[in-house]
Scaffold this active site. Sequence first.
Site, mmCIF file in Angstrom:
data_model
loop_
_atom_site.group_PDB
_atom_site.id
_atom_site.type_symbol
_atom_site.label_atom_id
_atom_site.label_comp_id
_atom_site.label_asym_id
_atom_site.label_seq_id
_atom_site.Cartn_x
_atom_site.Cartn_y
_atom_site.Cartn_z
ATOM 1 N N LYS A 196 -9.067 11.824 -1.737
ATOM 2 C CA LYS A 196 -8.091 11.879 -0.654
ATOM 3 C C LYS A 196 -7.582 13.308 -0.608
ATOM 4 O O LYS A 196 -7.148 13.863 -1.618
ATOM 5 C CB LYS A 196 -6.941 10.895 -0.897
ATOM 6 C CG LYS A 196 -5.971 10.837 0.263
ATOM 7 C CD LYS A 196 -4.916 9.762 0.084
ATOM 8 C CE LYS A 196 -3.988 9.730 1.299
ATOM 9 N NZ LYS A 196 -2.908 8.771 1.130
ATOM 10 N N HIS B 18 4.160 3.306 6.287
ATOM 11 C CA HIS B 18 3.239 4.444 6.486
ATOM 12 C C HIS B 18 3.992 5.745 6.280
ATOM 13 O O HIS B 18 5.113 5.907 6.772
ATOM 14 C CB HIS B 18 2.637 4.402 7.894
ATOM 15 C CG HIS B 18 1.806 5.585 8.230
ATOM 16 N ND1 HIS B 18 0.563 5.802 7.671
ATOM 17 C CD2 HIS B 18 2.032 6.626 9.060
ATOM 18 C CE1 HIS B 18 0.067 6.937 8.148
ATOM 19 N NE2 HIS B 18 0.945 7.447 8.988
ATOM 20 N N PHE B 19 3.386 6.676 5.536
ATOM 21 C CA PHE B 19 3.939 8.019 5.376
ATOM 22 C C PHE B 19 3.361 8.854 6.506
ATOM 23 O O PHE B 19 2.169 9.114 6.533
ATOM 24 C CB PHE B 19 3.559 8.595 4.008
ATOM 25 C CG PHE B 19 4.285 9.861 3.680
ATOM 26 C CD1 PHE B 19 5.450 9.827 2.932
ATOM 27 C CD2 PHE B 19 3.819 11.094 4.114
ATOM 28 C CE1 PHE B 19 6.141 10.995 2.631
ATOM 29 C CE2 PHE B 19 4.492 12.256 3.816
ATOM 30 C CZ PHE B 19 5.659 12.202 3.071
ATOM 31 N N ASN C 244 -1.813 13.937 -0.393
ATOM 32 C CA ASN C 244 -0.938 12.783 -0.589
ATOM 33 C C ASN C 244 0.415 13.264 -1.087
ATOM 34 O O ASN C 244 0.499 14.250 -1.811
ATOM 35 C CB ASN C 244 -1.539 11.807 -1.607
ATOM 36 C CG ASN C 244 -0.795 10.484 -1.620
ATOM 37 O OD1 ASN C 244 -0.825 9.742 -0.642
ATOM 38 N ND2 ASN C 244 -0.109 10.199 -2.704
ATOM 39 N N THR C 245 1.442 12.527 -0.711
ATOM 40 C CA THR C 245 2.805 12.843 -1.138
ATOM 41 C C THR C 245 3.352 11.691 -1.966
ATOM 42 O O THR C 245 3.283 10.530 -1.541
ATOM 43 C CB THR C 245 3.712 13.085 0.084
ATOM 44 O OG1 THR C 245 3.180 14.182 0.826
ATOM 45 C CG2 THR C 245 5.138 13.390 -0.341
ATOM 46 N N HIS D 270 2.580 6.105 -2.411
ATOM 47 C CA HIS D 270 3.610 7.128 -2.215
ATOM 48 C C HIS D 270 4.838 7.046 -3.116
ATOM 49 O O HIS D 270 5.581 8.022 -3.196
ATOM 50 C CB HIS D 270 4.067 7.129 -0.753
ATOM 51 C CG HIS D 270 2.944 7.392 0.193
ATOM 52 N ND1 HIS D 270 2.291 8.610 0.258
ATOM 53 C CD2 HIS D 270 2.323 6.587 1.093
ATOM 54 C CE1 HIS D 270 1.341 8.547 1.167
ATOM 55 N NE2 HIS D 270 1.332 7.329 1.685
ATOM 56 N N ARG E 30 0.840 -1.202 0.000
ATOM 57 C CA ARG E 30 0.000 0.000 0.000
ATOM 58 C C ARG E 30 0.872 1.249 0.000
ATOM 59 O O ARG E 30 0.585 2.224 -0.704
ATOM 60 C CB ARG E 30 -0.924 -0.019 1.214
ATOM 61 C CG ARG E 30 -1.865 1.169 1.264
ATOM 62 C CD ARG E 30 -2.793 1.092 2.456
ATOM 63 N NE ARG E 30 -3.649 2.256 2.457
ATOM 64 C CZ ARG E 30 -4.299 2.674 3.500
ATOM 65 N NH1 ARG E 30 -4.235 2.014 4.643
ATOM 66 N NH2 ARG E 30 -5.041 3.753 3.445
#
Length: 148
Positions: free
Chosen positions: A69, A145-146, A72-73, A41, A36
Amino acid sequence: MMDLQRTQSLILLLVLTLLGLGLVQPSYGQDRMYQRFLRQHMDPEGTGGNDNYCNVMMQRRKMTSVQCKRFNTFIHEDIWNIRGICSTANIQCKNGQMNCHEGVVKVTDCRETGNSKAPNCRYRARASTRRVVIACEGSPEVPVHFDR
């Protein structure tokens, strides 16, 4: 006597099987979170930087199908550079856990404009080289996770 040994053997085999299944689950969950992270990302080939890039990538990566969303990066680095960040000193994540790490990378931040509706979400892009914080898990550690 023979039946008792056979029953004990079967029970032992069942317990070991259940334990084995329990041990497989976390690695599957970690792998799912890693996949994910990659989908949401990572864009090592891209250079990003403009609104159209964000509009296309957010839709292509399935972050606009149900709702837009908001932010987001996308990281424009090789995955091995990002995995290298996982080997830096642990710092505290926003959720209080101590499995975050920081590094400086090239990114495109995509911010939803606020007046669009899924699936036709519209974004503003901002490209930069900046400090990011990512959460890592596993052995070896991989990004899952970011954080910011």
